[in-house]
Design a protein around this motif. Sequence first.
Motif, PDB file in Angstrom:
ATOM      1  N   PRO A  80       4.627   4.711  -9.065  1.00 37.82           N
ATOM      2  CA  PRO A  80       5.754   3.818  -9.326  1.00 37.82           C
ATOM      3  C   PRO A  80       6.725   3.668  -8.157  1.00 37.82           C
ATOM      4  CG  PRO A  80       6.032   5.868 -10.509  1.00 37.82           C
ATOM      5  CD  PRO A  80       4.682   5.925  -9.866  1.00 37.82           C
ATOM      6  N   SER A  81       6.470   4.371  -7.050  1.00 35.91           N
ATOM      7  CA  SER A  81       7.355   4.240  -5.899  1.00 35.91           C
ATOM      8  C   SER A  81       6.676   3.527  -4.720  1.00 35.91           C
ATOM      9  CB  SER A  81       7.839   5.616  -5.447  1.00 35.91           C
ATOM     10  OG  SER A  81       6.735   6.383  -5.003  1.00 35.91           O
ATOM     11  N   TYR A  82       5.365   3.233  -4.837  1.00 40.11           N
ATOM     12  CA  TYR A  82       4.646   2.596  -3.727  1.00 40.11           C
ATOM     13  C   TYR A  82       4.948   1.101  -3.671  1.00 40.11           C
ATOM     14  CZ  TYR A  82       0.999   0.776  -0.756  1.00 40.11           C
ATOM     15  OH  TYR A  82       0.339   0.124   0.243  1.00 40.11           O
ATOM     16  N   LYS A  83       5.459   0.642  -2.540  1.00 42.31           N
ATOM     17  CA  LYS A  83       5.750  -0.773  -2.344  1.00 42.31           C
ATOM     18  C   LYS A  83       4.648  -1.399  -1.503  1.00 42.31           C
ATOM     19  CE  LYS A  83      10.672  -0.462  -2.994  1.00 42.31           C
ATOM     20  NZ  LYS A  83      11.988  -0.875  -2.533  1.00 42.31           N
ATOM     21  N   SER A  84       4.047  -2.421  -2.043  1.00 38.75           N
ATOM     22  CA  SER A  84       2.945  -3.113  -1.373  1.00 38.75           C
ATOM     23  C   SER A  84       3.476  -3.886  -0.172  1.00 38.75           C
ATOM     24  CB  SER A  84       2.283  -4.073  -2.367  1.00 38.75           C
ATOM     25  OG  SER A  84       1.253  -4.783  -1.752  1.00 38.75           O
ATOM     26  N   ILE A 130       3.564   5.491 -25.884  1.00 32.66           N
ATOM     27  CA  ILE A 130       2.437   4.804 -25.264  1.00 32.66           C
ATOM     28  C   ILE A 130       2.992   3.723 -24.350  1.00 32.66           C
ATOM     29  CG2 ILE A 130       0.427   3.331 -25.673  1.00 32.66           C
ATOM     30  CD1 ILE A 130       0.060   4.758 -28.324  1.00 32.66           C
ATOM     31  N   PRO A 131       2.633   3.769 -23.062  1.00 35.28           N
ATOM     32  CA  PRO A 131       3.166   2.756 -22.141  1.00 35.28           C
ATOM     33  C   PRO A 131       2.600   1.371 -22.439  1.00 35.28           C
ATOM     34  CG  PRO A 131       1.587   4.169 -21.025  1.00 35.28           C
ATOM     35  CD  PRO A 131       1.769   4.727 -22.403  1.00 35.28           C
ATOM     36  N   ASN A 132       3.406   0.359 -22.195  1.00 27.45           N
ATOM     37  CA  ASN A 132       2.971  -1.020 -22.368  1.00 27.45           C
ATOM     38  C   ASN A 132       2.181  -1.435 -21.132  1.00 27.45           C
ATOM     39  OD1 ASN A 132       2.627  -3.738 -22.653  1.00 27.45           O
ATOM     40  ND2 ASN A 132       4.779  -4.230 -22.823  1.00 27.45           N
ATOM     41  N   ARG A 133       0.895  -1.668 -21.322  1.00 27.37           N
ATOM     42  CA  ARG A 133       0.048  -2.109 -20.213  1.00 27.37           C
ATOM     43  C   ARG A 133      -0.458  -3.525 -20.463  1.00 27.37           C
ATOM     44  NH1 ARG A 133      -2.504   3.451 -20.470  1.00 27.37           N
ATOM     45  NH2 ARG A 133      -1.180   4.670 -19.117  1.00 27.37           N
ATOM     46  N   SER A 134       0.211  -4.250 -21.349  1.00 29.59           N
ATOM     47  CA  SER A 134      -0.199  -5.606 -21.687  1.00 29.59           C
ATOM     48  C   SER A 134       0.691  -6.657 -21.049  1.00 29.59           C
ATOM     49  CB  SER A 134      -0.176  -5.809 -23.197  1.00 29.59           C
ATOM     50  OG  SER A 134      -1.047  -4.903 -23.820  1.00 29.59           O
ATOM     51  N   THR A 135       1.972  -6.369 -20.966  1.00 31.54           N
ATOM     52  CA  THR A 135       2.890  -7.315 -20.341  1.00 31.54           C
ATOM     53  C   THR A 135       3.695  -6.612 -19.265  1.00 31.54           C
ATOM     54  OG1 THR A 135       4.630  -6.928 -21.974  1.00 31.54           O
ATOM     55  CG2 THR A 135       3.081  -8.734 -22.426  1.00 31.54           C
ATOM     56  N   PHE A 136       4.172  -7.414 -18.322  1.00 34.08           N
ATOM     57  CA  PHE A 136       4.818  -6.850 -17.142  1.00 34.08           C
ATOM     58  C   PHE A 136       6.080  -7.627 -16.796  1.00 34.08           C
ATOM     59  CE2 PHE A 136       0.249  -6.334 -17.015  1.00 34.08           C
ATOM     60  CZ  PHE A 136       0.145  -4.955 -16.965  1.00 34.08           C
ATOM     61  N   VAL A 137       6.910  -7.007 -15.966  1.00 37.57           N
ATOM     62  CA  VAL A 137       8.139  -7.614 -15.486  1.00 37.57           C
ATOM     63  C   VAL A 137       7.923  -8.013 -14.028  1.00 37.57           C
ATOM     64  CG1 VAL A 137      10.574  -7.177 -14.971  1.00 37.57           C
ATOM     65  CG2 VAL A 137       9.552  -6.219 -17.031  1.00 37.57           C
ATOM     66  N   CYS A 138       8.366  -9.209 -13.666  1.00 38.76           N
ATOM     67  CA  CYS A 138       8.254  -9.656 -12.280  1.00 38.76           C
ATOM     68  C   CYS A 138       9.113  -8.752 -11.402  1.00 38.76           C
ATOM     69  CB  CYS A 138       8.708 -11.108 -12.148  1.00 38.76           C
ATOM     70  SG  CYS A 138       8.791 -11.670 -10.431  1.00 38.76           S
ATOM     71  N   PRO A 139       8.533  -8.167 -10.355  1.00 38.95           N
ATOM     72  CA  PRO A 139       9.315  -7.265  -9.507  1.00 38.95           C
ATOM     73  C   PRO A 139      10.329  -8.005  -8.628  1.00 38.95           C
ATOM     74  CG  PRO A 139       7.125  -7.538  -8.607  1.00 38.95           C
ATOM     75  CD  PRO A 139       7.138  -8.255  -9.926  1.00 38.95           C
ATOM     76  N   PRO A 171       9.923 -12.308   1.224  1.00 38.40           N
ATOM     77  CA  PRO A 171       9.433 -11.278   2.153  1.00 38.40           C
ATOM     78  C   PRO A 171       9.632  -9.843   1.663  1.00 38.40           C
ATOM     79  CG  PRO A 171      11.577 -12.030   2.863  1.00 38.40           C
ATOM     80  CD  PRO A 171      11.218 -12.846   1.637  1.00 38.40           C
ATOM     81  N   ASN A 172      10.319  -9.656   0.532  1.00 46.12           N
ATOM     82  CA  ASN A 172      10.619  -8.302   0.057  1.00 46.12           C
ATOM     83  C   ASN A 172       9.360  -7.545  -0.322  1.00 46.12           C
ATOM     84  OD1 ASN A 172      13.446  -8.575   0.280  1.00 46.12           O
ATOM     85  ND2 ASN A 172      13.489  -9.693  -1.645  1.00 46.12           N
ATOM     86  N   LYS A 173       9.355  -6.261  -0.003  1.00 51.20           N
ATOM     87  CA  LYS A 173       8.276  -5.379  -0.436  1.00 51.20           C
ATOM     88  C   LYS A 173       8.643  -4.878  -1.826  1.00 51.20           C
ATOM     89  CE  LYS A 173       6.851  -3.834   4.116  1.00 51.20           C
ATOM     90  NZ  LYS A 173       6.611  -2.685   4.981  1.00 51.20           N
TER      91      LYS A 173
END
Length: 113
Positions: A90-94, A41-50, A74-76
């Motif tokens: 998971p590959s789309y950069k905003s 089950i993926p963790n959708r509660s906490t995240f890592v700063c990109p 300035p990094n995407k």
Amino acid sequence: QVTLAKMRSHVSSCAKVQEQMANCPKFVPVVPTSQPIPSNIPNRSTFVCPYCGARNLDQQELVKHCMENHRNDPNKVVCPVCSAMPWGDPSYKSANFLQHLLHRHKFSYDTFV
């Protein structure tokens, strides 16, 4: 009163709190179960700063962290919230991650629903 974001920061850095938590009784089920603990089950509660890799940020903490620490970066980057979702790419950069965070992730969808 202390905000949740400040409380989590304090708990993670305060030796006295960590010592008290280490002495707390651990969770033990009342009755043993034959059900396996799900591991996929993926963790959708906490995240890592990109940007910097800071871990265990909930959605609001991620927004605050990025606004305070990476406002001029300035990094995407890939949005960790979106990429954790079943429909996420998971590959789309905003193009503008901070604006994306502010507009799409001001609050948690599951809390809202």
